[in-house]
Scaffold this motif. Structure first.
Motif, PDB file in Angstrom:
ATOM      1  N   LEU A 245       0.821  -1.202   0.000  1.00 13.81           N
ATOM      2  CA  LEU A 245       0.000   0.000   0.000  1.00 13.81           C
ATOM      3  C   LEU A 245       0.862   1.262   0.000  1.00 13.81           C
ATOM      4  CD1 LEU A 245      -3.383  -0.001   1.730  1.00 13.81           C
ATOM      5  CD2 LEU A 245      -2.158   2.128   1.471  1.00 13.81           C
ATOM      6  N   VAL A 246       1.890   1.301   0.852  1.00 11.52           N
ATOM      7  CA  VAL A 246       2.717   2.518   0.910  1.00 11.52           C
ATOM      8  C   VAL A 246       3.607   2.653  -0.324  1.00 11.52           C
ATOM      9  CG1 VAL A 246       2.606   2.703   3.426  1.00 11.52           C
ATOM     10  CG2 VAL A 246       4.530   1.504   2.377  1.00 11.52           C
ATOM     11  N   ALA A 247       4.096   1.548  -0.854  1.00 10.63           N
ATOM     12  CA  ALA A 247       4.893   1.610  -2.087  1.00 10.63           C
ATOM     13  C   ALA A 247       4.034   2.114  -3.243  1.00 10.63           C
ATOM     14  CB  ALA A 247       5.488   0.241  -2.417  1.00 10.63           C
ATOM     15  N   SER A 248       2.794   1.680  -3.302  1.00 13.99           N
ATOM     16  CA  SER A 248       1.870   2.106  -4.358  1.00 13.99           C
ATOM     17  C   SER A 248       1.514   3.579  -4.218  1.00 13.99           C
ATOM     18  CB  SER A 248       0.590   1.260  -4.315  1.00 13.99           C
ATOM     19  OG  SER A 248       0.894  -0.095  -4.551  1.00 13.99           O
ATOM     20  N   PHE A 249       1.288   4.021  -3.001  1.00  9.00           N
ATOM     21  CA  PHE A 249       0.967   5.422  -2.742  1.00  9.00           C
ATOM     22  C   PHE A 249       2.075   6.350  -3.242  1.00  9.00           C
ATOM     23  CE2 PHE A 249       1.326   9.193  -0.043  1.00  9.00           C
ATOM     24  CZ  PHE A 249       0.066   9.752  -0.183  1.00  9.00           C
ATOM     25  N   HIS A 250       3.319   5.927  -3.023  1.00  9.77           N
ATOM     26  CA  HIS A 250       4.458   6.753  -3.406  1.00  9.77           C
ATOM     27  C   HIS A 250       4.946   6.479  -4.831  1.00  9.77           C
ATOM     28  CE1 HIS A 250       4.958   8.670   0.475  1.00  9.77           C
ATOM     29  NE2 HIS A 250       4.767   7.500   1.028  1.00  9.77           N
ATOM     30  N   GLY A 251       4.344   5.505  -5.515  1.00  7.44           N
ATOM     31  CA  GLY A 251       4.711   5.220  -6.899  1.00  7.44           C
ATOM     32  C   GLY A 251       6.044   4.518  -7.064  1.00  7.44           C
ATOM     33  N   HIS A 252       6.433   3.732  -6.090  1.00  7.26           N
ATOM     34  CA  HIS A 252       7.713   3.015  -6.167  1.00  7.26           C
ATOM     35  C   HIS A 252       7.513   1.699  -6.917  1.00  7.26           C
ATOM     36  CE1 HIS A 252       9.414   6.065  -3.695  1.00  7.26           C
ATOM     37  NE2 HIS A 252       8.744   5.732  -2.614  1.00  7.26           N
ATOM     38  N   LEU A 253       7.576   1.795  -8.228  1.00  8.02           N
ATOM     39  CA  LEU A 253       7.236   0.692  -9.122  1.00  8.02           C
ATOM     40  C   LEU A 253       8.055  -0.568  -8.859  1.00  8.02           C
ATOM     41  CD1 LEU A 253       5.451  -0.092 -11.520  1.00  8.02           C
ATOM     42  CD2 LEU A 253       7.245   0.760 -13.027  1.00  8.02           C
ATOM     43  N   GLU A 254       9.371  -0.438  -8.703  1.00  8.69           N
ATOM     44  CA  GLU A 254      10.202  -1.631  -8.475  1.00  8.69           C
ATOM     45  C   GLU A 254       9.827  -2.315  -7.168  1.00  8.69           C
ATOM     46  OE1 GLU A 254      14.461  -1.532  -9.793  1.00  8.69           O
ATOM     47  OE2 GLU A 254      14.013   0.622  -9.897  1.00  8.69           O
ATOM     48  N   CYS A 255       9.508  -1.547  -6.149  1.00  4.44           N
ATOM     49  CA  CYS A 255       9.082  -2.140  -4.874  1.00  4.44           C
ATOM     50  C   CYS A 255       7.743  -2.854  -5.049  1.00  4.44           C
ATOM     51  CB  CYS A 255       8.979  -1.069  -3.790  1.00  4.44           C
ATOM     52  SG  CYS A 255      10.569  -0.352  -3.314  1.00  4.44           S
ATOM     53  N   VAL A 256       6.813  -2.219  -5.759  1.00 10.41           N
ATOM     54  CA  VAL A 256       5.511  -2.837  -6.015  1.00 10.41           C
ATOM     55  C   VAL A 256       5.702  -4.169  -6.734  1.00 10.41           C
ATOM     56  CG1 VAL A 256       3.331  -2.603  -7.296  1.00 10.41           C
ATOM     57  CG2 VAL A 256       4.235  -0.660  -5.980  1.00 10.41           C
ATOM     58  N   GLN A 257       6.556  -4.202  -7.749  1.00 10.53           N
ATOM     59  CA  GLN A 257       6.822  -5.448  -8.486  1.00 10.53           C
ATOM     60  C   GLN A 257       7.350  -6.535  -7.555  1.00 10.53           C
ATOM     61  OE1 GLN A 257       9.479  -3.612 -11.361  1.00 10.53           O
ATOM     62  NE2 GLN A 257       8.029  -4.029 -13.017  1.00 10.53           N
ATOM     63  N   LEU A 258       8.333  -6.194  -6.749  1.00 12.07           N
ATOM     64  CA  LEU A 258       8.929  -7.167  -5.828  1.00 12.07           C
ATOM     65  C   LEU A 258       7.897  -7.697  -4.836  1.00 12.07           C
ATOM     66  CD1 LEU A 258      12.298  -5.335  -5.114  1.00 12.07           C
ATOM     67  CD2 LEU A 258      12.050  -7.544  -6.290  1.00 12.07           C
ATOM     68  N   LEU A 259       7.090  -6.811  -4.308  1.00 11.92           N
ATOM     69  CA  LEU A 259       6.088  -7.206  -3.311  1.00 11.92           C
ATOM     70  C   LEU A 259       5.013  -8.094  -3.925  1.00 11.92           C
ATOM     71  CD1 LEU A 259       5.914  -3.749  -1.549  1.00 11.92           C
ATOM     72  CD2 LEU A 259       6.807  -5.860  -0.522  1.00 11.92           C
ATOM     73  N   LEU A 260       4.605  -7.792  -5.147  1.00 21.79           N
ATOM     74  CA  LEU A 260       3.607  -8.633  -5.817  1.00 21.79           C
ATOM     75  C   LEU A 260       4.159 -10.026  -6.100  1.00 21.79           C
ATOM     76  CD1 LEU A 260       1.992  -6.057  -8.268  1.00 21.79           C
ATOM     77  CD2 LEU A 260       0.930  -7.115  -6.256  1.00 21.79           C
ATOM     78  N   VAL A 261       5.387 -10.090  -6.573  1.00 24.10           N
ATOM     79  CA  VAL A 261       6.017 -11.395  -6.828  1.00 24.10           C
ATOM     80  C   VAL A 261       6.116 -12.202  -5.534  1.00 24.10           C
ATOM     81  CG1 VAL A 261       8.190 -12.512  -7.499  1.00 24.10           C
ATOM     82  CG2 VAL A 261       7.252 -10.680  -8.908  1.00 24.10           C
ATOM     83  N   ALA A 262       6.316 -11.522  -4.421  1.00 23.55           N
ATOM     84  CA  ALA A 262       6.434 -12.195  -3.122  1.00 23.55           C
ATOM     85  C   ALA A 262       5.077 -12.584  -2.530  1.00 23.55           C
ATOM     86  CB  ALA A 262       7.189 -11.297  -2.147  1.00 23.55           C
ATOM     87  N   GLY A 263       3.993 -12.234  -3.217  1.00 19.97           N
ATOM     88  CA  GLY A 263       2.672 -12.656  -2.766  1.00 19.97           C
ATOM     89  C   GLY A 263       1.887 -11.633  -1.969  1.00 19.97           C
ATOM     90  N   ALA A 264       2.211 -10.355  -2.112  1.00 17.90           N
ATOM     91  CA  ALA A 264       1.456  -9.329  -1.398  1.00 17.90           C
ATOM     92  C   ALA A 264      -0.016  -9.371  -1.794  1.00 17.90           C
ATOM     93  CB  ALA A 264       2.038  -7.945  -1.683  1.00 17.90           C
ATOM     94  N   THR A 265      -0.881  -9.185  -0.824  1.00 14.61           N
ATOM     95  CA  THR A 265      -2.322  -9.164  -1.048  1.00 14.61           C
ATOM     96  C   THR A 265      -2.704  -7.854  -1.729  1.00 14.61           C
ATOM     97  OG1 THR A 265      -2.666 -10.502   0.930  1.00 14.61           O
ATOM     98  CG2 THR A 265      -4.572  -9.294   0.096  1.00 14.61           C
ATOM     99  N   THR A 266      -3.284  -7.944  -2.921  1.00 15.27           N
ATOM    100  CA  THR A 266      -3.575  -6.744  -3.701  1.00 15.27           C
ATOM    101  C   THR A 266      -4.744  -5.941  -3.157  1.00 15.27           C
ATOM    102  OG1 THR A 266      -4.974  -8.002  -5.211  1.00 15.27           O
ATOM    103  CG2 THR A 266      -2.663  -7.695  -5.848  1.00 15.27           C
ATOM    104  N   ASP A 267      -5.691  -6.582  -2.525  1.00 21.01           N
ATOM    105  CA  ASP A 267      -6.908  -5.877  -2.106  1.00 21.01           C
ATOM    106  C   ASP A 267      -7.012  -5.661  -0.600  1.00 21.01           C
ATOM    107  OD1 ASP A 267      -7.909  -5.444  -4.684  1.00 21.01           O
ATOM    108  OD2 ASP A 267      -8.703  -7.477  -4.776  1.00 21.01           O
ATOM    109  N   HIS A 268      -5.888  -5.695   0.089  1.00 26.55           N
ATOM    110  CA  HIS A 268      -5.898  -5.352   1.511  1.00 26.55           C
ATOM    111  C   HIS A 268      -6.296  -3.884   1.648  1.00 26.55           C
ATOM    112  CE1 HIS A 268      -4.587  -4.985   5.682  1.00 26.55           C
ATOM    113  NE2 HIS A 268      -4.078  -3.818   5.309  1.00 26.55           N
TER     114      HIS A 268
END
Length: 168
Positions: free
Chosen positions: A67-90
């Motif tokens: 959520l915080v990576a997305s808010f700040h637009g940190h694309l590489e962090c978002v990619q890493l977190l999604l690959v690691a299984g972050a819940t998209t709709d939390h």
């Protein structure tokens, strides 16, 4: 604060010396959340490699690293977190999801990644606002186009009865 400052070598040394990867502060903040918030993708990568729990939410506002990576637009962090299984709709305490905060801030590529990872296009926050409404209100036309292309509901009404057209 090695994760927050982006010192990935210091993070590596501390983890190697036995630092608890998922230790939380009194408000539930983790090293992963801090690194994600500030866009330190090398620190995020290292923390995930050693098993950081990707979906821990802070206790004060229920934010996650995604959520915080997305808010700040940190694309590489978002990619890493999604690959690691972050819940998209939390949803945090305001009912906002990663896709909603990315849309609100106009981070088009983050929105695209989140939708590609299965984020719900029409989730509404506690006030009834959707990502389409937030993107419309803030004049993020490319986000509006992307959300419409993903099937966002144009006539969804928020808690006051307003639609995206009214928010625009």
């Amino acid at each position: 604060y090695a994760s927050q400052s982006g010192n990935h070598e210091c993070v590596r040394l501390l983890l190697g010396a036995g630092a608890a990867v998922d230790h939380t502060t009194s408000d539930g903040t983790t090293a992963l959340l801090l690194a994600s918030q500030d866009g330190h993708h090398e620190c995020v990568r290292r923390l995930l490699e050693v098993g950081a729990a990707v979906n821990i939410a802070s206790s004060d506002d229920n934010d996650t690293a995604l959520l915080v990576a997305s808010f700040h637009g940190h694309l590489e962090c978002v990619q890493l977190l999604l690959v690691a299984g972050a819940t998209t709709d939390h949803a945090n305490n305001d009912g906002s999801t990663a896709r909603m905060v990315a849309s609100n801030s106009g981070h088009l590529e983050c929105v695209r990644l989140l939708l590609g990872a299965g984020a719900a296009v029409d989730h509404a926050g506690s006030d009834g606002a959707t990502a389409l409404m937030l993107a419309s209100q803030n004049d993020h036309l490319e986000c509006v186009q992307l959300l419409l292309g993903a099937g966002a509901t144009t006539n969804h009404a928020d808690g006051d009865g307003s639609t995206a057209l009214m928010w625009a």
